[in-house]
Design a protein around this motif. Sequence first.
Motif, PDB file in Angstrom:
ATOM      1  N   ILE A 269      45.255  33.026  22.063  1.00 46.00           N
ATOM      2  CA  ILE A 269      44.949  33.688  23.334  1.00 46.00           C
ATOM      3  C   ILE A 269      46.211  34.405  23.829  1.00 46.00           C
ATOM      4  O   ILE A 269      47.191  33.773  24.224  1.00 46.00           O
ATOM      5  CB  ILE A 269      44.453  32.674  24.379  1.00 46.00           C
ATOM      6  CG1 ILE A 269      43.194  31.977  23.870  1.00 46.00           C
ATOM      7  CG2 ILE A 269      44.186  33.365  25.717  1.00 46.00           C
ATOM      8  CD1 ILE A 269      42.714  30.843  24.759  1.00 46.00           C
ATOM      9  N   SER A 270      46.176  35.721  23.813  1.00 48.32           N
ATOM     10  CA  SER A 270      47.352  36.503  24.207  1.00 48.32           C
ATOM     11  C   SER A 270      47.334  36.913  25.674  1.00 48.32           C
ATOM     12  O   SER A 270      48.377  37.150  26.278  1.00 48.32           O
ATOM     13  CB  SER A 270      47.464  37.752  23.336  1.00 48.32           C
ATOM     14  OG  SER A 270      46.350  38.615  23.536  1.00 48.32           O
ATOM     15  N   LYS A 271      46.120  37.001  26.257  1.00 49.99           N
ATOM     16  CA  LYS A 271      46.013  37.455  27.641  1.00 49.99           C
ATOM     17  C   LYS A 271      44.686  36.980  28.239  1.00 49.99           C
ATOM     18  O   LYS A 271      43.669  36.965  27.544  1.00 49.99           O
ATOM     19  CB  LYS A 271      46.088  38.986  27.696  1.00 49.99           C
ATOM     20  CG  LYS A 271      46.054  39.576  29.092  1.00 49.99           C
ATOM     21  CD  LYS A 271      46.150  41.107  29.030  1.00 49.99           C
ATOM     22  CE  LYS A 271      46.091  41.735  30.406  1.00 49.99           C
ATOM     23  NZ  LYS A 271      46.154  43.223  30.335  1.00 49.99           N
ATOM     24  N   ILE A 272      44.712  36.593  29.511  1.00 45.98           N
ATOM     25  CA  ILE A 272      43.514  36.185  30.240  1.00 45.98           C
ATOM     26  C   ILE A 272      43.408  37.053  31.485  1.00 45.98           C
ATOM     27  O   ILE A 272      44.328  37.070  32.312  1.00 45.98           O
ATOM     28  CB  ILE A 272      43.560  34.704  30.645  1.00 45.98           C
ATOM     29  CG1 ILE A 272      43.792  33.809  29.420  1.00 45.98           C
ATOM     30  CG2 ILE A 272      42.267  34.294  31.361  1.00 45.98           C
ATOM     31  CD1 ILE A 272      44.049  32.359  29.773  1.00 45.98           C
ATOM     32  N   SER A 273      42.312  37.776  31.613  1.00 47.10           N
ATOM     33  CA  SER A 273      42.130  38.682  32.752  1.00 47.10           C
ATOM     34  C   SER A 273      41.022  38.168  33.658  1.00 47.10           C
ATOM     35  O   SER A 273      39.970  37.713  33.183  1.00 47.10           O
ATOM     36  CB  SER A 273      41.759  40.085  32.262  1.00 47.10           C
ATOM     37  OG  SER A 273      42.746  40.595  31.387  1.00 47.10           O
TER      38      SER A 273
END
Length: 252
Positions: free
Chosen positions: A213-217
């Motif tokens: 998981i590189s980014k959570i928006s």
Amino acid sequence: MINVLIIEDEESAFENLKRILFEINQSTNIVSWLQSVEQSIDWFKSNALPDIIFLDIHLSDDLSFKIFETVDVTCPIVFTTAYDEFAIKAFELNSIDYLLKPITQKTVEKALNKYHSNVLPNATPFDKLIEDLKSISNNKNYKERFLVNKGDELKIILTSEIAYFYKKDFTYIVLNNGDRYPIKFTLEELTGLLNSTYFYRINRQVITNVKAISKISLWFKGKLKLHLIPEYEETIFVSREKSTDFKNWMDK
């Protein structure tokens, strides 16, 4: 007539069980189909107990014993499982029946016969079962490697090399380097085989390693949008219903 509640997060497994129940007894009443711990807790708080529950061990958001930590369920339960022989032994010791997947008419009939002859008049408390399940979960030997086909060779994949799993026509492993291979396991089976500290089932299509998981928006209506590495071919959302559980998992 028997009132049956089915708690199962795989639609195909639910449809199979429903078909078998109706084949055994056409007057069977399916009071509801629930797919998660959270949904089940809400349902029990506002509905009368059924005659019997068919309950999958691993649901989309947690192990099903979490239900009993919040609500008091006193009706007979038949657990279903695809992988854990230790859990099966626990059920036997507690006189609670189980169905080993894939479920067949013969095993369902056996469970219902037990319900009518033994379980119904002598329903067993669930306290010890819950403790057994907690112990099983805490001492689980998780899968460490997978054997896959690579052309005319067999290749060993360590679990630490896996970024995520996804389901399409088959179930696929995606490695940290972007390589992918089909495997024989379903996502439901993988949920029980993988260490939940590192792997989380996002939805019906994807189980991801936390490292992928590189980014959570933040997204509309309480949903979360995930960005994975290697990049997944479709947009991945965590539903509003699962977002709290997902954030708790990320924050371990």
